[in-house]
Design a protein around this motif. Sequence first.
Motif, short mmCIF file in Angstrom:
data_model
loop_
_atom_site.label_atom_id
_atom_site.label_comp_id
_atom_site.label_asym_id
_atom_site.label_seq_id
_atom_site.Cartn_x
_atom_site.Cartn_y
_atom_site.Cartn_z
N MET A 1 44.45 28.77 -34.10
CA MET A 1 44.66 28.93 -32.69
C MET A 1 45.73 27.70 -32.40
O MET A 1 45.39 26.76 -32.67
CB MET A 1 43.25 28.74 -31.90
N TRP B 1 47.69 25.99 -29.29
CA TRP B 1 47.50 25.68 -27.69
C TRP B 1 48.47 24.46 -27.02
O TRP B 1 48.47 23.74 -27.89
CB TRP B 1 46.23 25.78 -27.25
N GLU C 1 33.94 33.02 -32.90
CA GLU C 1 34.13 31.63 -33.39
C GLU C 1 35.51 31.15 -32.44
O GLU C 1 35.36 30.09 -32.23
CB GLU C 1 35.03 31.91 -34.75
N ARG C 2 36.29 32.21 -32.33
CA ARG C 2 37.36 31.60 -30.92
C ARG C 2 36.95 31.46 -29.81
O ARG C 2 37.33 30.75 -29.04
CB ARG C 2 38.47 32.68 -31.27
N LEU D 1 34.07 30.19 -29.21
CA LEU D 1 33.55 28.73 -29.14
C LEU D 1 34.56 27.94 -29.01
O LEU D 1 34.46 26.89 -28.36
CB LEU D 1 32.72 28.67 -30.35
N LYS D 2 35.60 28.09 -29.67
CA LYS D 2 36.75 27.18 -29.64
C LYS D 2 37.56 27.02 -28.21
O LYS D 2 37.56 25.94 -27.69
CB LYS D 2 37.84 27.52 -30.73
N LEU D 3 37.51 28.36 -27.57
CA LEU D 3 38.10 28.30 -26.54
C LEU D 3 37.25 27.42 -25.54
O LEU D 3 37.71 26.59 -24.51
CB LEU D 3 38.28 29.62 -25.88
N ARG D 4 35.89 27.81 -25.36
CA ARG D 4 34.98 26.95 -24.59
C ARG D 4 35.13 25.36 -24.72
O ARG D 4 34.84 24.68 -23.72
CB ARG D 4 33.48 27.23 -24.78
N GLU D 5 35.39 24.98 -25.87
CA GLU D 5 35.68 23.59 -26.30
C GLU D 5 36.93 22.97 -25.59
O GLU D 5 36.71 21.98 -25.17
CB GLU D 5 35.82 23.67 -27.88
N ILE D 6 37.99 23.83 -25.74
CA ILE D 6 39.29 23.26 -25.13
C ILE D 6 39.50 23.60 -23.67
O ILE D 6 40.26 22.74 -23.17
CB ILE D 6 40.39 23.87 -26.17
N PRO E 1 31.66 30.19 -39.18
CA PRO E 1 33.05 30.33 -39.84
C PRO E 1 33.20 31.34 -40.97
O PRO E 1 34.06 31.63 -41.50
CB PRO E 1 33.38 28.82 -40.70
#
Lengths: 82, 296
Positions: A1, A3, A21-22, A24-29, B12
Motif C-alpha cells: 500500500m 499513501w 488485511e488492507r 486493517l491497514k487503512l483503519r490504522e493510517i 497475512p
Amino acid sequence: MRWHRSGRELWVELLGDFNYERVLKLREIMKENDTLILNLQNSSFVDTEAVDFLYNLKLRGREFRLLNIPDLLIKVSKFLDF
Amino acid sequence: MKAQLILESRVPLIEPAVEFVKSFGLKAGLTKEEAVELALCADELLTDVVRFAFPEEVGKFVLTLEATPSQVELIGFFGEAITVHTISQRVNAKFGFKSTALMLGTFPEARIVGIREDYGQRISVVIDFLHLIKKEKAEVYLPKEYLKILKEIYQNMGIEVVNKREKRTELPKTSKVELSVNFPMGTAVIVVERSGQDLKERVDRKVKKLFSSGVEVVYADLPLDRAETKRAVKVLRELGFVFSGLVPLFHRERDYLRLQKIKGNYDFKKIELYSEMAKKIAKRVKRELNEVAQER
C-alpha cells in the motif's frame, strides 16, 4: 500500500486486492478528519470486509473518493449508494 | 487435480492462500474472470475462518481444492470442521456446505483456543461438503444397515438417491485394498476398492498392526457404486467398525461410505455439533459404539 497526505486528503494506492488485511491497514493510517482518496487500479476484487469498511465511512458521514473502481464494486456501490 | 493447504489463522496468510487458489483455478482451466471469482470466494471463506473460527489465538485449518482432470472443473469443496466448538461448522453452513460424516479422533488432543481445561480426548471433525457442480441424482448400492441415514444425507445435499439392487454373485477371492497412514496424526484410511472373500482377514490384520504401531483411529472407505459394498459392511461391522458417514467424491470422484474403528472411548458431550444432520450422524455413531462395547 502506498499513501501520502495532501492537506486533509489521504491518497492511498492499494497494491493488490481490497481485502481484510488492507482494511486493517487503512483503519490504522486514517485520521478522524481525513478525506480518503483510494486508488483501486491494482485490485481485481473488493471483498465484503472492504465493502463494509466503505459503507461504514458513508454511514459516519466521512468523505471518500474511489478511483479505478473494479466492475463488481461499481454494481455494489450503486446498490449501497456510495 | 487436488491440492491441500494447511494454514494458520493469521491475516497475512489470507492473501497468499487466495493467490494459490486463483492459480489453482487457472491451472485447472478457468478463465481469468472465473479465477478472480473463485479467488473472491476463497478470500471470503478464509477471512471468516481467520476472524471468527479462531478469535483469540492462532489455530490451524485445512483447505482442500479438487478439480477433475478430464473436465478441468472444480467439482467440490470439503471442510473438516473441528467439533471442539461450532464456529467452523457455522462458517461452512453459511457457505452452503452440508454435513455428511463425523470422524472421531482425527487429530491428537491439543490445547484448544478458548478452552482452559484439558479437552481430554482426541479431536473429532465433521465433514462438510459443497458440490460445485450440481448433482441431481446418485445411483448407488446402499447397505441395508445404513439405507435410511445415507438417503437422508444425500437428500440433505439436494440429491435424489436411487438404491441399486445387488445381483448376488460370488465374491472374488481377493480384495483390492489401499492403505494410507498418517502417523503424526495417528490415523489411517483403508480404501476398499473391491471386496473379496479375504476382506475380513486382511482388514483385521491391518487394523491390529496399525493399532499396535501408534495409530488411534482407522477409517474404512467403501465405494457406493460397487454392489459388494453391501456385503462388505457386514464384514467390517463384525470387526468393530461403526458408521462415520458419507464421503462424497473422495477417491477418483466417487462417493464412499466411511466406517471407523477407534481405540478407547469418546465422551460425546464434548463433541459440539451445529447442523441437524451432524447431530443425527453422531447419534448413530454413538449408538453403534455402545453396541460394539456391549459385544466385547
